[in-house]
Design a protein around this motif. Structure first.
Motif, PDB file in Angstrom:
ATOM      1  N   GLN A  48     -14.197  -0.480   3.446  1.00  0.00           N
ATOM      2  CA  GLN A  48     -14.415   0.759   4.200  1.00  0.00           C
ATOM      3  C   GLN A  48     -13.412   1.837   3.781  1.00  0.00           C
ATOM      4  O   GLN A  48     -13.773   3.003   3.611  1.00  0.00           O
ATOM      5  CB  GLN A  48     -14.310   0.497   5.707  1.00  0.00           C
ATOM      6  N   VAL A  49     -12.159   1.446   3.586  1.00  0.00           N
ATOM      7  CA  VAL A  49     -11.136   2.385   3.117  1.00  0.00           C
ATOM      8  C   VAL A  49     -11.521   2.936   1.746  1.00  0.00           C
ATOM      9  O   VAL A  49     -11.412   4.140   1.486  1.00  0.00           O
ATOM     10  CB  VAL A  49      -9.745   1.704   3.063  1.00  0.00           C
ATOM     11  N   LEU A  69      -3.447  -4.103  -3.335  1.00  0.00           N
ATOM     12  CA  LEU A  69      -3.410  -4.410  -1.916  1.00  0.00           C
ATOM     13  C   LEU A  69      -2.065  -5.037  -1.577  1.00  0.00           C
ATOM     14  O   LEU A  69      -1.669  -6.024  -2.186  1.00  0.00           O
ATOM     15  CB  LEU A  69      -4.552  -5.372  -1.583  1.00  0.00           C
ATOM     16  N   GLU A  70      -1.352  -4.436  -0.644  1.00  0.00           N
ATOM     17  CA  GLU A  70      -0.047  -4.954  -0.224  1.00  0.00           C
ATOM     18  C   GLU A  70      -0.244  -5.853   0.993  1.00  0.00           C
ATOM     19  O   GLU A  70      -0.814  -5.430   1.998  1.00  0.00           O
ATOM     20  CB  GLU A  70       0.876  -3.790   0.127  1.00  0.00           C
ATOM     21  N   GLU A  98      -5.436  -6.569  -7.252  1.00  0.00           N
ATOM     22  CA  GLU A  98      -4.035  -6.893  -7.489  1.00  0.00           C
ATOM     23  C   GLU A  98      -3.347  -7.013  -6.129  1.00  0.00           C
ATOM     24  O   GLU A  98      -3.395  -6.076  -5.329  1.00  0.00           O
ATOM     25  CB  GLU A  98      -3.347  -5.802  -8.316  1.00  0.00           C
ATOM     26  N   ILE A  99      -2.735  -8.152  -5.879  1.00  0.00           N
ATOM     27  CA  ILE A  99      -2.046  -8.399  -4.605  1.00  0.00           C
ATOM     28  C   ILE A  99      -0.547  -8.232  -4.811  1.00  0.00           C
ATOM     29  O   ILE A  99       0.043  -8.841  -5.697  1.00  0.00           O
ATOM     30  CB  ILE A  99      -2.331  -9.819  -4.076  1.00  0.00           C
ATOM     31  N   ILE A 100       0.041  -7.408  -3.974  1.00  0.00           N
ATOM     32  CA  ILE A 100       1.492  -7.228  -3.953  1.00  0.00           C
ATOM     33  C   ILE A 100       1.972  -7.894  -2.670  1.00  0.00           C
ATOM     34  O   ILE A 100       1.665  -7.429  -1.570  1.00  0.00           O
ATOM     35  CB  ILE A 100       1.865  -5.739  -3.947  1.00  0.00           C
ATOM     36  N   GLU A 101       2.702  -8.995  -2.816  1.00  0.00           N
ATOM     37  CA  GLU A 101       3.193  -9.715  -1.647  1.00  0.00           C
ATOM     38  C   GLU A 101       4.595  -9.219  -1.298  1.00  0.00           C
ATOM     39  O   GLU A 101       5.455  -9.133  -2.167  1.00  0.00           O
ATOM     40  CB  GLU A 101       3.208 -11.217  -1.915  1.00  0.00           C
ATOM     41  N   THR A 102       4.800  -8.880  -0.028  1.00  0.00           N
ATOM     42  CA  THR A 102       6.110  -8.404   0.419  1.00  0.00           C
ATOM     43  C   THR A 102       6.767  -9.465   1.286  1.00  0.00           C
ATOM     44  O   THR A 102       6.103 -10.214   1.991  1.00  0.00           O
ATOM     45  CB  THR A 102       5.996  -7.082   1.198  1.00  0.00           C
ATOM     46  N   GLU A 103       8.070  -9.524   1.204  1.00  0.00           N
ATOM     47  CA  GLU A 103       8.865 -10.502   1.939  1.00  0.00           C
ATOM     48  C   GLU A 103       8.950 -10.134   3.422  1.00  0.00           C
ATOM     49  O   GLU A 103       8.899  -8.967   3.779  1.00  0.00           O
ATOM     50  CB  GLU A 103      10.277 -10.559   1.361  1.00  0.00           C
ATOM     51  N   LEU A 163      -0.640  -4.965   5.872  1.00  0.00           N
ATOM     52  CA  LEU A 163      -1.802  -5.178   5.015  1.00  0.00           C
ATOM     53  C   LEU A 163      -2.344  -3.784   4.758  1.00  0.00           C
ATOM     54  O   LEU A 163      -2.863  -3.139   5.673  1.00  0.00           O
ATOM     55  CB  LEU A 163      -2.865  -6.045   5.683  1.00  0.00           C
ATOM     56  N   LYS A 164      -2.163  -3.295   3.536  1.00  0.00           N
ATOM     57  CA  LYS A 164      -2.602  -1.931   3.261  1.00  0.00           C
ATOM     58  C   LYS A 164      -3.022  -1.761   1.813  1.00  0.00           C
ATOM     59  O   LYS A 164      -2.552  -2.476   0.926  1.00  0.00           O
ATOM     60  CB  LYS A 164      -1.524  -0.916   3.615  1.00  0.00           C
ATOM     61  N   VAL A 165      -3.921  -0.828   1.614  1.00  0.00           N
ATOM     62  CA  VAL A 165      -4.337  -0.441   0.269  1.00  0.00           C
ATOM     63  C   VAL A 165      -3.250   0.490  -0.254  1.00  0.00           C
ATOM     64  O   VAL A 165      -3.028   1.557   0.291  1.00  0.00           O
ATOM     65  CB  VAL A 165      -5.703   0.264   0.266  1.00  0.00           C
ATOM     66  N   ARG A 166      -2.558   0.047  -1.274  1.00  0.00           N
ATOM     67  CA  ARG A 166      -1.453   0.838  -1.810  1.00  0.00           C
ATOM     68  C   ARG A 166      -1.948   1.855  -2.839  1.00  0.00           C
ATOM     69  O   ARG A 166      -1.470   2.983  -2.876  1.00  0.00           O
ATOM     70  CB  ARG A 166      -0.401  -0.044  -2.437  1.00  0.00           C
TER      71      ARG A 166
END
Length: 113
Positions: A12-13, A31-32, A63-68, A105-108
């Motif tokens: 949707q975004v 995607l973060e 592409e997934i960006i995983e944050t701590e 959880l956001k589209v970066r």
């Protein structure tokens, strides 16, 4: 599996952004996802591929960006790394740690044509 509804939200975004900016195809989505967000990354990949079928994002590379995870220790009065909500402070061992990061959880970013 709530990842399906999350993937639908990401689509949707993308569609809203396409309408607003006039692009017709998405090549890559960054995607973060925070480690405390409660999202299973592989399930998200699977659901995203299913949801974007026959849309402007069909065939898109995800592409997934995983944050701590991070938390604020009220005893130490500082930010500390945490791997799960309600983990004790790694410095003092206290349980007065409030999660402050890693829940997103956001589209970066989008690469579009």
């Amino acid at each position: 599996m709530h990842e399906m509804s999350l993937a639908e939200g990401v689509l949707q975004v993308i569609e809203d952004s396409a309408r607003a900016n006039g692009f017709t195809r998405v090549k890559t989505v960054w995607l973060e996802i925070g480690s405390l967000a409660g999202v299973e990354v592989e399930a998200m990949r699977f659901c995203f591929d299913a949801v974007v079928k026959d849309t402007l994002a069909d065939g898109t590379r995800l592409e997934i960006i995983e944050t701590e995870g991070q938390g604020w220790c009220m005893t130490c009065n500082k930010t500390v790394p945490i791997s799960q909500r309600y983990d004790p402070c790694p410095d003092c061992g206290g349980y007065q740690v409030q999660a402050t990061g890693g829940m997103e959880l956001k589209v970066r970013e989008l690469e579009v044509e």
